[in-house]
Each structure stands twice: as structure tokens, then as C-alpha cells.
Scaffold this motif. Structure first.
Motif, PDB file in Angstrom:
ATOM      1  N   SER A  53       0.808  -1.219   0.000  1.00 35.44           N
ATOM      2  CA  SER A  53       0.000   0.000   0.000  1.00 35.44           C
ATOM      3  C   SER A  53       0.843   1.272   0.000  1.00 35.44           C
ATOM      4  O   SER A  53       0.404   2.312  -0.487  1.00 35.44           O
ATOM      5  CB  SER A  53      -0.932   0.005   1.214  1.00 35.44           C
ATOM      6  OG  SER A  53      -1.849  -1.062   1.143  1.00 35.44           O
ATOM      7  N   ARG A  91      -3.355  -6.290  -0.044  1.00 39.72           N
ATOM      8  CA  ARG A  91      -4.134  -5.552   0.954  1.00 39.72           C
ATOM      9  C   ARG A  91      -4.850  -6.545   1.856  1.00 39.72           C
ATOM     10  O   ARG A  91      -5.010  -7.720   1.498  1.00 39.72           O
ATOM     11  CB  ARG A  91      -5.208  -4.668   0.289  1.00 39.72           C
ATOM     12  CG  ARG A  91      -4.687  -3.360  -0.270  1.00 39.72           C
ATOM     13  CD  ARG A  91      -5.808  -2.558  -0.877  1.00 39.72           C
ATOM     14  NE  ARG A  91      -6.784  -2.106   0.101  1.00 39.72           N
ATOM     15  CZ  ARG A  91      -6.739  -0.932   0.732  1.00 39.72           C
ATOM     16  NH1 ARG A  91      -5.755  -0.089   0.496  1.00 39.72           N
ATOM     17  NH2 ARG A  91      -7.684  -0.588   1.590  1.00 39.72           N
ATOM     18  N   GLN A 135      -0.982   0.330   5.059  1.00 37.94           N
ATOM     19  CA  GLN A 135      -2.268   0.485   4.373  1.00 37.94           C
ATOM     20  C   GLN A 135      -3.077   1.616   4.993  1.00 37.94           C
ATOM     21  O   GLN A 135      -3.702   2.403   4.285  1.00 37.94           O
ATOM     22  CB  GLN A 135      -3.060  -0.828   4.439  1.00 37.94           C
ATOM     23  CG  GLN A 135      -4.415  -0.745   3.749  1.00 37.94           C
ATOM     24  CD  GLN A 135      -5.145  -2.076   3.739  1.00 37.94           C
ATOM     25  OE1 GLN A 135      -4.543  -3.113   3.490  1.00 37.94           O
ATOM     26  NE2 GLN A 135      -6.444  -2.056   4.014  1.00 37.94           N
ATOM     27  N   SER A 194      -1.634   4.975   3.981  1.00 37.24           N
ATOM     28  CA  SER A 194      -1.949   5.216   2.574  1.00 37.24           C
ATOM     29  C   SER A 194      -3.399   5.660   2.397  1.00 37.24           C
ATOM     30  O   SER A 194      -3.690   6.612   1.655  1.00 37.24           O
ATOM     31  CB  SER A 194      -1.683   3.948   1.757  1.00 37.24           C
ATOM     32  OG  SER A 194      -2.126   4.096   0.428  1.00 37.24           O
TER      33      SER A 194
END
Length: 468
Positions: free
Chosen positions: A123, A201, A226, A229
Motif C-alpha cells: 500500500s 491488501r 495500508q 496510505s
């Protein structure tokens, strides 16, 4: 998954004759081209393994050359057959069916089995290069990525591989979640476009599972990357005060506390889709759809420029379907927006006695459908006391032998099966006598299609009066 056979073409055989090839599209993208005889061979193998009573009826052979109208009729029959097989819980998940699709994909794209390097992105934009075989399926590649990252085996089931497309402004859009019937290397290479990438993910919706992932260092790092991001992309709603707190935690490298604060933010764990069109509350409205927290969230721009927000809970969707209004004709297999108009339609319980169809027109309609199905699966497993974990079993097919003499023998990450001994969920129909819960095949909506195109929602049957 949305299976279709939108076109046929006449090809020359090695013997000098001609034959009709059927183009099988999966989720709107060319997956493979096959002959009638190959599909018939698949049918015979399925019958041998599962019996005539389980396998759908296959279009009959013809003694003479087919006329153009007969070719079209057979195309329609084969499309329905493939849809029926895929949507059968036994046949659609069988190794026979999935290996047929993988083999056909590789043959169509003419990519030989050999060792290769595949780039998988995280990510935060970090690139992970894994050594694989071009014929490795999705579970093999996922395990290779996990091994490269030193991700504990028990956490692999919490993550999935997704095909994404980079945007011009540094953003990206989700194309689909990679499935067990495809070869990731072939899928991304055959697109012949560097804008398409594979990303790792998390694959669950319930944030309570974050605790399991954060117990291990690599899991914590992946989840942290993640979350950072998603915040940077503006997917989460953050106040100035919360943003300051998050920056402070980043500076201290307090990853777990950062995630725990992010969990309190609106839209945490949601996937955000590109702007599209909906017919709710009126036709032609622009909408930004997000999926998460067991719902589809709508941010609708009304004709008067006013923005309204609302959510549609997955437990109140009786069923949904994906349709394409224009057949595909581009043989490259590239998911070009001009190729087809995809629509996701779902029937929603608006009030105690009123069901209403709502439609979203979006190139990402199939990805939205995948999100809905995974939410339902997770809900049902959680209600039955199950959990996410890695199940191991030997494949029925031959083992894939790698250059380092390791063998891939594990099954894809999956959810525990529901506990059969649990108390059955009360049917909604017993609580809402005023709602007509007619058979799906009799549902009335625009461009009505056969029952095979619908995804029935088991979670809908389990909602109670409090959910209304």
C-alpha cells in the motif's frame, strides 16, 4: 464472478480446417478462448466426478455445420452453462473447473510455463519481487509474497491480491480481487499495460480482526502502511485535531496506537470507488460509492448541486446482480471503459414493507459485487462462531514442483465453515408478513434476466426487527 461469452470467432486449425472459438470473459475481461469440444470435455469430467444430477445440462452436439443463428444460440447456451457451473457452490469451487480455466487462460495468452519475476506492490508503494512460475495460481503467488515478507503463515488468510490500475494523479482504482481460477502473472502480463499492477491488501472488513494481524510485526507493518496510505488518499474522514494526533503518533513510530486511533475515524477499512452514476434518489445522479462496515456508502450529488450522504446495509439487500449492456469486442482483453457499461443493481428493504431496486452504473460494478459477497460471507461466518484462518489441505491435482524443490500444497486462504450445530437464523419472512418475498426468478426490474444472474443474500434472511 460474472461469466460471459459475448462473442465468437472463426479460427483456422492446425489441420487446415476452421472452427468456432468462444471468448470467455470473467468480470468483463477476456480470460480465454475455447472450442466447443474443450467445454464438452470439461462437462464430461464434471459429470464423472459429481454425477448427472449435479451438473447442468450441456448444449447438445450437432451433426452438421451450424448456421449463424445456431452459432449464436449455442453461444447463449454455453454462457448460461458456464454461469450455472460457476455459481454452483460445489462445481464452481472444484479443482476440475478452476484448473480448466487456468489452463485455458495460459494457452490463450500463449505464455509458456517458466520461472519468472513478478512485482507485487504494498500500500505504501513498496515493490516486492517474487520468484514464481508463470503457471502459479493466485494462492501460490500469495504464499510466495507472504514468504518474501516473512509474514507468518497463520496471517496469510487475512490478506489478498488485487489487480489495480494507476491513475494520472497518483491515485489508483480497484479492478478486481484475483481469484483461484486465474494465473496472476498471466492476468497482469496479458494486459500489456504498465498501469495495471498487483497489490497486497487486507481482505477482511471487521476491524476486530486487526488485533490478530497486529500481534505479529510484519502484520502490524502491513496494516500500518495500508492505513497511512488510505488516510493520505483522503479515504478516511479526519478532523484537524485527529490529523495532528496521527502525525504525532507517526513521528513517535507508534504504529499500533496510530491504527487504533484510525479505527475510530469514519470510513476506516472502506474501499473507495471512482465517481459513477446512480438512479437513487433519482436517475442520473453522480455518486461516490465506498464499501465497508457491511454497507455501501453513497455520497450523492443531486441535480441542484446539493450533496447528500446515505448508507445501504448489506443485511437489508435481498439480492443483487451485475449486468453489462454492451458486448465486448476488443480481443486484447484490456478492461477498457468504452467496451461495456457495467451495472450493479441491488434490491433493498427500504422500510418494513417496501423493497426497491437501486442501480449503480460503474466500470467497477463487479468489484463492488465482490465486496458485497465477501461482506456477506464474513457476516455469516462470524454469526456462526467461525474465524479467519489458513486451512491446509493437499490439492487433488498434481503438485507444482519449483526450482528450489519446494512444493505448493496449501489451499487458498478462506473462512471457517459455519457451525452446523448452531441455532438456525430466523427467516425474515416470518417477521415481515407484509413484505412479499417472491422467488428471485420472478423479480421485476429493468432488463430482467434469469435467476442465474442474481446473488442471493443469506445475511438478509437473518436480520431482525431491530435492524429495521
Amino acid at each position: 464472478m460474472h461469466f460471459s461469452i459475448p462473442e465468437t470467432e472463426t479460427c483456422n486449425s492446425d489441420s487446415g480446417g476452421q472452427y468456432v472459438a468462444y471468448s470467455i470473459h470473467v468480470n468483463g475481461v477476456l480470460h480465454c478462448r475455447v472450442r466447443y469440444s474443450q467445454l464438452f470435455g470439461l462437462h464430461e469430467q464434471l459429470k464423472k466426478e459429481y454425477g448427472n444430477n449435479v451438473v447442468p445440462v450441456f448444449p447438445p452436439k450437432k451433426l452438421f455445420t451450424l448456421t449463424p443463428s445456431e452459432v449464436e444460440q449455442r453461444r447463449e447456451q454455453l454462457e448460461k452453462y458456464m454461469q450455472a457451473v460457476r455459481q454452483d457452490p460445489v462445481l464452481g469451487s472444484s479443482e476440475t473447473f478452476n484448473s480448466f480455466l487456468r489452463r485455458s487462460q495460459q494457452e490463450t495468452q500463449q505464455i509458456p510455463t517458466e520461472e519468472a519475476q513478478l512485482e507485487v506492490f504494498l500500500s505504501n508503494g513498496q515493490k516486492v519481487k517474487v520468484s514464481i512460475l508463470t503457471s502459479d495460481q493466485t494462492e501460490d503467488v500469495l504464499e510466495a509474497v507472504g514468504a518474501k515478507l516473512d509474514l507468518p503463515e497463520e496471517l496469510i488468510g487475512y490478506f489478498s491480491l488485487y489487480l489495480i490500475k494507476d491513475g494520472v494523479d497518483g491515485s489508483f482504482s480497484f479492478v478486481r480481487k484475483l481469484q483461484e481460477f486465474e494465473l496472476p502473472y498471466v492476468s497482469v502480463t496479458s494486459l500489456r499495460n504498465r498501469d495495471y499492477k498487483i497489490i497486497l491488501r487486507k481482505s477482511f472488513w471487521d476491524s476486530s480482526y486487526d488485533d490478530d494481524v497486529m500481534e505479529k510485526r510484519v502484520g502490524l507493518n502491513l496494516l500500518y502502511a495500508q492505513t497511512v496510505s488510505d488516510i493520505e488518499r483522503g479515504w478516511l474522514q479526519v478532523s484537524k485535531e485527529q490529523l495532528q494526533q496521527l502525525k504525532s503518533l507517526q513521528e513517535k513510530v507508534s504504529k499500533k496506537e496510530f491504527i487504533q486511533l484510525a479505527q475510530t475515524l469514519k470510513y476506516y477499512g472502506y474501499l473507495k470507488f471512482e465517481p459513477c452514476i446512480t438512479d437513487f434518489p433519482e436517475k442520473g445522479c453522480q455518486v461516490i460509492v465506498s464499501a465497508g462496515n457491511n454497507e455501501l456508502n453513497f455520497q450523492v450529488k443531486l441535480p441542484n448541486e446539493q450533496i447528500k450522504e446515505g448508507s445501504f446495509k448489506v443485511t437489508r439487500m435481498r439480492c443483487w446482480r451485475v449486468t453489462s449492456s454492451v458486448p465486448f469486442s476488443n480481443g486484447t482483453g484490456s478492461p477498457n471503459k468504452s467496451e461495456a457499461r457495467l451495472e450493479l443493481a441491488f434490491e433493498y428493504l427500504m422500510s418494513k414493507d417496501r423493497l426497491q431496486w437501486i442501480t449503480i452504473s460503474s466500470p467497477q460494478a463487479i468489484m463492488m459485487s465482490i465486496c458485497l459477497q465477501s461482506m456477506v460471507d464474513e457476516l455469516m461466518v462470524k454469526k456462526s462462531g467461525g474465524s479467519i484462518k489458513k486451512l491446509s489441505r493437499k490439492r487433488q491435482s498434481c503438485l507444482v514442483r519449483r526450482s528450489d524443490s519446494q512444493q505448493a500444497v496449501k489451499s487458498p486462504p478462506m473462512l471457517d465453515s459455519p457451525d452446523g450445530s448452531r441455532e438456525p437464523i430466523a427467516k425474515l419472512s416470518s417477521k415481515l408478513s407484509s413484505v412479499s418475498l417472491r422467488g428471485i426468478s420472478n423479480s421485476s426490474s429493468n432488463n430482467d434476466v434469469s435467476a442465474e444472474d442474481f446473488h442471493g443474500n443469506y445475511a438478509f434472511e437473518g436480520i431482525g426487527d431491530d435492524d429495521l
